[in-house]
Enzyme design. Structure first.
Site, PDB file in Angstrom:
ATOM      1  NE  ARG A  73       7.996   7.849  -4.000  1.00  0.00           N
ATOM      2  CZ  ARG A  73       7.009   8.464  -3.487  1.00  0.00           C
ATOM      3  NH1 ARG A  73       7.683   9.809  -3.115  1.00  0.00           N
ATOM      4  NH2 ARG A  73       5.808   8.267  -3.247  1.00  0.00           N
ATOM      5  CG  HIS A  77       6.525   7.334  -8.592  1.00  0.00           C
ATOM      6  ND1 HIS A  77       5.464   7.755  -7.524  1.00  0.00           N
ATOM      7  CD2 HIS A  77       7.091   6.094  -7.981  1.00  0.00           C
ATOM      8  CE1 HIS A  77       5.686   6.745  -6.642  1.00  0.00           C
ATOM      9  NE2 HIS A  77       6.528   5.840  -6.767  1.00  0.00           N
ATOM     10  CG  ASN A 106       2.907  10.444  -8.510  1.00  0.00           C
ATOM     11  OD1 ASN A 106       3.736   9.617  -8.232  1.00  0.00           O
ATOM     12  ND2 ASN A 106       2.386  10.792  -9.302  1.00  0.00           N
ATOM     13  CG  HIS A 202      12.105   0.526  -1.238  1.00  0.00           C
ATOM     14  ND1 HIS A 202      11.305  -0.094  -1.441  1.00  0.00           N
ATOM     15  CD2 HIS A 202      11.940   1.854  -2.051  1.00  0.00           C
ATOM     16  CE1 HIS A 202      10.279   0.571  -1.949  1.00  0.00           C
ATOM     17  NE2 HIS A 202      10.769   1.598  -2.452  1.00  0.00           N
TER      18      HIS A 202
HETATM   19  C1  HEM Z   1       5.626  -2.279  -4.801  1.00  0.00           C
HETATM   20  C2  HEM Z   1       6.262  -1.534  -5.155  1.00  0.00           C
HETATM   21  C3  HEM Z   1       6.668  -0.184  -4.523  1.00  0.00           C
HETATM   22  C4  HEM Z   1       5.986   0.547  -3.546  1.00  0.00           C
HETATM   23  C5  HEM Z   1       4.838  -0.182  -2.938  1.00  0.00           C
HETATM   24  C6  HEM Z   1       6.868   1.427  -3.099  1.00  0.00           C
HETATM   25  C7  HEM Z   1       6.617   2.466  -2.039  1.00  0.00           C
HETATM   26  C8  HEM Z   1       7.428   3.423  -1.810  1.00  0.00           C
HETATM   27  C9  HEM Z   1       6.947   4.304  -0.778  1.00  0.00           C
HETATM   28  C10 HEM Z   1       5.787   4.441   0.118  1.00  0.00           C
HETATM   29  C11 HEM Z   1       7.956   5.283  -0.566  1.00  0.00           C
HETATM   30  C12 HEM Z   1       8.184   6.434   0.369  1.00  0.00           C
HETATM   31  C13 HEM Z   1       7.919   7.899  -0.190  1.00  0.00           C
HETATM   32  C14 HEM Z   1       7.869   8.813   0.974  1.00  0.00           C
HETATM   33  O1  HEM Z   1       7.504   8.699   1.883  1.00  0.00           O
HETATM   34  O2  HEM Z   1       8.536   9.788   0.534  1.00  0.00           O
HETATM   35  C15 HEM Z   1       8.858   4.899  -1.531  1.00  0.00           C
HETATM   36  C16 HEM Z   1      10.029   5.575  -1.491  1.00  0.00           C
HETATM   37  C17 HEM Z   1      10.901   5.157  -2.821  1.00  0.00           C
HETATM   38  N1  HEM Z   1      10.893   4.245  -3.566  1.00  0.00           N
HETATM   39 FE1  HEM Z   1       9.325   3.034  -3.674  1.00  0.00          FE
HETATM   40  N2  HEM Z   1       7.978   1.580  -4.070  1.00  0.00           N
HETATM   41  C18 HEM Z   1       7.756   0.541  -4.722  1.00  0.00           C
HETATM   42  C19 HEM Z   1       8.772   0.189  -5.743  1.00  0.00           C
HETATM   43  C20 HEM Z   1       9.604   1.024  -5.961  1.00  0.00           C
HETATM   44  C21 HEM Z   1      10.613   0.697  -7.165  1.00  0.00           C
HETATM   45  C22 HEM Z   1      10.503  -0.369  -8.023  1.00  0.00           C
HETATM   46  C23 HEM Z   1      11.634   1.681  -7.118  1.00  0.00           C
HETATM   47  C24 HEM Z   1      12.834   1.874  -8.192  1.00  0.00           C
HETATM   48  C25 HEM Z   1      13.112   1.533  -9.140  1.00  0.00           C
HETATM   49  C26 HEM Z   1      11.416   2.669  -5.830  1.00  0.00           C
HETATM   50  C27 HEM Z   1      12.142   3.565  -5.461  1.00  0.00           C
HETATM   51  C28 HEM Z   1      12.080   4.332  -4.478  1.00  0.00           C
HETATM   52  C29 HEM Z   1      12.901   5.213  -3.805  1.00  0.00           C
HETATM   53  C30 HEM Z   1      14.521   5.359  -4.225  1.00  0.00           C
HETATM   54  C31 HEM Z   1      12.211   5.825  -2.784  1.00  0.00           C
HETATM   55  C32 HEM Z   1      12.943   6.942  -1.909  1.00  0.00           C
HETATM   56  C33 HEM Z   1      12.375   8.394  -2.273  1.00  0.00           C
HETATM   57  C34 HEM Z   1      12.841   9.459  -1.655  1.00  0.00           C
HETATM   58  O3  HEM Z   1      13.873   9.239  -0.713  1.00  0.00           O
HETATM   59  O4  HEM Z   1      12.460  10.492  -1.621  1.00  0.00           O
HETATM   60  N3  HEM Z   1      10.232   1.957  -5.234  1.00  0.00           N
HETATM   61  N4  HEM Z   1       8.619   3.824  -2.188  1.00  0.00           N
END
Ligand code: HEM
Length: 340
Positions: A73, A77, A106, A202
């Site tokens: 993530r 970002h 973020n 995800h």
């Molecule tokens: C429409 C696109 C996306 C949206 C709206 C989105 C939104 C989110 C949200 C809300 C979280 C939760 C954060 C938290 O509560 O700590 C998250 C986590 C995450 N996102 Fe996305 N995301 C998107 C695209 C992506 C893409 C393209 C990737 C990777 C290349 C990605 C990788 C991740 C990962 C690995 C997590 C887990 C983070 C953790 O465990 O700390 N996301 N994302």
């Protein structure tokens, strides 16, 4: 003889056109795609860099098995705001404006201490040689590997930005209309298919209740619960994320749920299987099942794990090329949190 001279003149003119006009154009066109990056960029200047990053990330992962999600993530970002230039790591800039990491998009972002640890080790090994932007890319690749996918090759040679502005962080939220999400990624050079493929990230990591609890209790005026949610899954989520007012505010804010209820630490195509069963946290992911532009690909990826993992590695590499700084642009920071 005269004909030979005319030919030479034509060739000479053509060369001038290529060198003066076409080359800079293709370079400019390639810049957004990060074509200035190379695999093995540090093979002479810091040959152990990838091994050092791998060892530190792997050790940290032993202490914190949820680290891979955080690192992927963090890298995404960084890349999706301006470009992969480590701007997300800066604590302050000369302009004194609030920095990216303080922006709402973020929330809960983490992994900064680990990047500091890697940077400190690399500064001993090869001072001011490896950029923080490349450290983010190498660390994310290790995260992908530790979560179960093959170790892909990472083109490197990124340089670090000197600026970072919270006001540049226009990242989509889970409630952002799908057309706007598509537009955002298209502007970054990421196609809709690549977005579907990358969203498979995800399948590891967590999301905090605040990003999805409205789907359980407050979906819209006629339906309190999102009908796209699997009902057994929804009731399980309700126990993990009780209605906000039944928990102390601090606790409600901190509570997070695994994206993947079955294999939360494994980066796999289970994400798509879950999507098809209505078992996903984010509305922005769920929409991919019903939208006619993405539904067929979701089904394909759910049934073909090898195809997804190949496409995921390719898309990660492409994401890592987004608007990079190279050659004499930016700088190589000594400390990832501050410009030199
Ligand atoms: C429409 C696109 C996306 C949206 C709206 C989105 C939104 C989110 C949200 C809300 C979280 C939760 C954060 C938290 O509560 O700590 C998250 C986590 C995450 N996102 Fe996305 N995301 C998107 C695209 C992506 C893409 C393209 C990737 C990777 C290349 C990605 C990788 C991740 C990962 C690995 C997590 C887990 C983070 C953790 O465990 O700390 N996301 N994302």
């Amino acid at each position: 003889m005269r004909r030979l001279m005319i030919n030479e003149t034509i060739i000479f003119t053509l060369c001038i056109v290529i060198v003066v006009v076409i080359a800079p154009c293709t370079e400019a066109a390639g810049k957004g795609l990060g074509n200035g990056l190379n695999v093995g960029f540090y093979s002479r200047s810091c040959p152990n860099v990838e091994k050092i990053v791998a060892d530190i990330v792997s050790e940290a992962n032993r202490q914190d098995p949820k680290l891979p999600g955080a690192l992927i993530r963090l890298f995404s970002h960084d890349c999706f705001v301006k470009g992969c230039d480590a701007s997300i790591l800066l604590e302050a800039t000369r302009s004194k404006e609030p920095v990216e990491k303080k922006a709402q998009g973020n929330d809960f972002i983490r992994g900064f201490e680990l990047i500091d640890e890697i940077k400190a080790r690399l500064e001993q090994e090869c001072p001011q040689t490896v950029s923080c932007a490349d450290i983010l890319a190498f660390a994310a690749r290790e995260a992908v590997f530790l979560a179960g996918l093959p170790r892909h090759k990472v083109p490197a040679g990124r340089r670090d930005s000197r600026t970072s502005r919270a006001s540049d962080v226009g990242l989509p939220a889970p409630t952002t209309p799908f057309n706007d999400i598509i537009d955002f990624f298209t502007r970054k050079g990421i196609t809709l298919d690549e977005l579907v493929v990358l969203s498979g990230a995800h399948s590891i990591g967590v999301a905090h209740c605040s990003f999805f609890d409205y789907r359980l209790y407050n979906f819209n005026t006629s339906q309190p619960q999102d009908p796209a949610l699997n009902s057994t899954y929804a009731s399980d989520l309700s126990t993990k994320c009780p209605k906000q007012n039944t928990l102390p505010a601090d606790e409600a804010k901190k509570t997070a749920v695994d994206f993947d209820p079955t294999t939360p630490l494994v980066l796999d195509n289970n994400f798509y299987v879950n999507l098809l069963q209505g078992k996903t946290l984010l509305q922005s992911d769920q929409i991919m099942v019903s939208d006619p532009r993405t539904s067929a690909l979701v089904k394909t990826l759910a049934s073909d794990s090898d195809a997804w993992s190949r496409r995921f590695a390719k898309a990660m590499i492409k994401m890592g090329r987004t608007n990079v700084l190279t050659r004499d642009e930016g700088e190589i920071r000594k400390n990832c949190r501050t410009f030199n």
